[in-house]
Design an enzyme around this catalytic site. Structure first.
Site, PDB file in Angstrom:
ATOM      1  N   ARG A 104       0.727  -1.559  -0.091  1.00  0.00           N
ATOM      2  CA  ARG A 104       0.330   0.208  -0.020  1.00  0.00           C
ATOM      3  C   ARG A 104       0.717   1.613   0.445  1.00  0.00           C
ATOM      4  O   ARG A 104       1.692   1.349   0.591  1.00  0.00           O
ATOM      5  CB  ARG A 104      -1.066  -0.170   0.998  1.00  0.00           C
ATOM      6  CG  ARG A 104      -2.115   1.196   1.263  1.00  0.00           C
ATOM      7  CD  ARG A 104      -2.516   1.011   2.050  1.00  0.00           C
ATOM      8  NE  ARG A 104      -4.053  -0.224   1.885  1.00  0.00           N
ATOM      9  CZ  ARG A 104      -4.978  -0.377   3.240  1.00  0.00           C
ATOM     10  NH1 ARG A 104      -4.972   0.178   4.278  1.00  0.00           N
ATOM     11  NH2 ARG A 104      -5.658  -1.486   2.967  1.00  0.00           N
ATOM     12  N   THR A 108      -1.573   7.430  -0.995  1.00  0.00           N
ATOM     13  CA  THR A 108      -2.387   8.179  -2.067  1.00  0.00           C
ATOM     14  C   THR A 108      -2.497   6.173  -1.374  1.00  0.00           C
ATOM     15  O   THR A 108      -4.574   6.227  -1.097  1.00  0.00           O
ATOM     16  CB  THR A 108      -2.249   7.056  -3.707  1.00  0.00           C
ATOM     17  OG1 THR A 108      -1.637   5.689  -3.493  1.00  0.00           O
ATOM     18  CG2 THR A 108      -1.649   8.335  -4.139  1.00  0.00           C
ATOM     19  N   ASP A 200      -4.993  -9.264  12.340  1.00  0.00           N
ATOM     20  CA  ASP A 200      -4.085  -9.190  11.099  1.00  0.00           C
ATOM     21  C   ASP A 200      -3.912 -10.733  10.371  1.00  0.00           C
ATOM     22  O   ASP A 200      -2.811 -11.717  11.296  1.00  0.00           O
ATOM     23  CB  ASP A 200      -2.760  -8.218  10.918  1.00  0.00           C
ATOM     24  CG  ASP A 200      -1.658  -8.101   9.962  1.00  0.00           C
ATOM     25  OD1 ASP A 200      -0.965  -9.117   9.373  1.00  0.00           O
ATOM     26  OD2 ASP A 200      -1.969  -6.907   9.778  1.00  0.00           O
ATOM     27  N   ASP A 203       0.815 -11.968  10.224  1.00  0.00           N
ATOM     28  CA  ASP A 203       0.892 -11.555  11.222  1.00  0.00           C
ATOM     29  C   ASP A 203       0.708 -12.526  12.211  1.00  0.00           C
ATOM     30  O   ASP A 203       1.336 -13.416  12.680  1.00  0.00           O
ATOM     31  CB  ASP A 203       0.576 -10.424  12.101  1.00  0.00           C
ATOM     32  CG  ASP A 203       1.430  -9.057  11.424  1.00  0.00           C
ATOM     33  OD1 ASP A 203       2.727  -9.396  10.445  1.00  0.00           O
ATOM     34  OD2 ASP A 203       1.298  -8.278  12.447  1.00  0.00           O
TER      35      ASP A 203
END
Length: 209
Positions: A104, A108, A200, A203
């Site tokens: 990512r 933006t 997550d 993770d």
């Protein structure tokens, strides 16, 4: 027109409850994600074409059914998608595996492709794109864009948990893609996490923070 399939199978829901649970450790989490990936693949492949083949049983000759030779490929979105890949391959061991890596952009917040390695005969294959989470939808949309621009035409998307916002955006961006979900959750929170979700996935799969 693509459809959204939300699974209600008791085994999937049972295993998903342990995947969600905070106290589930890395080893068990990884095993459960693998198992649910396999159970979901059973449903995702329900409409594969069959053809007639002549075989000999110990008793007589007969006409049996086998897959019609349609080539399959599994494409995990790195890195969390890797956790679901082996489960799918247990059911479709002849499938090729491609990989798409996205990060990512911090400014933006849009996904940017940093890695793509795919089978050469893309036009001939049915693709299953896998990622445990469909949150904002950005990664799934970009991964499918990546496949389409290289010639893929038959694509399914498979995830454990989805937020309604992500499902709507993915349907809008790729109305021809079937979406397979083990659980459709309530919403996204202000940080883009699925609620109630599972945290997550990357993770928890790989023991990182």
């Amino acid at each position: 027109m693509g459809k959204v399939h939300v699974f209600d199978h008791p085994l999937i829901q049972h295993k998903l409850s342990y995947i969600r649970e905070e106290k589930t450790g890395t080893k068990e989490f990884r095993e459960l994600v693998d198992e649910v990936g396999m159970l979901m693949a059973y449903e995702v492949t329900r409409d594969l074409e069959l053809q007639d083949v002549e075989i000999d049983t110990p008793v007589t000759k007969m006409t049996a059914k086998r897959l019609a030779g349609k080539k399959m490929a599994v494409v995990p979105i790195l890195r969390a998608g890797l956790g679901m890949t082996d489960g799918v391959l247990k059911l479709i061991p002849a499938a090729r595996v491609g990989h798409i890596g996205l990060y990512r952009d911090p400014e933006t917040l849009q996904p940017v492709e940093y890695f793509a390695k795919l089978p050469q005969d893309i036009e001939e294959r049915d693709f299953i794109v896998v990622d445990p989470m469909l949150a904002t939808g950005g990664s799934a949309i970009e991964a499918i864009n990546s496949l389409k621009k290289r010639g893929a035409t038959k694509i399914r998307f498979m995830c454990l948990i989805a937020a309604p916002e992500g499902v709507e955006l993915l349907k809008e961006a790729h109305p021809d893609v079937d979406i397979y979900i083990a659980a459709l959750d309530e919403k996204l929170n202000d940080h883009g996490y699925i609620v109630p979700g599972l945290g997550d996935a990357g993770d928890r799969l790989f023991g990182t923070k």
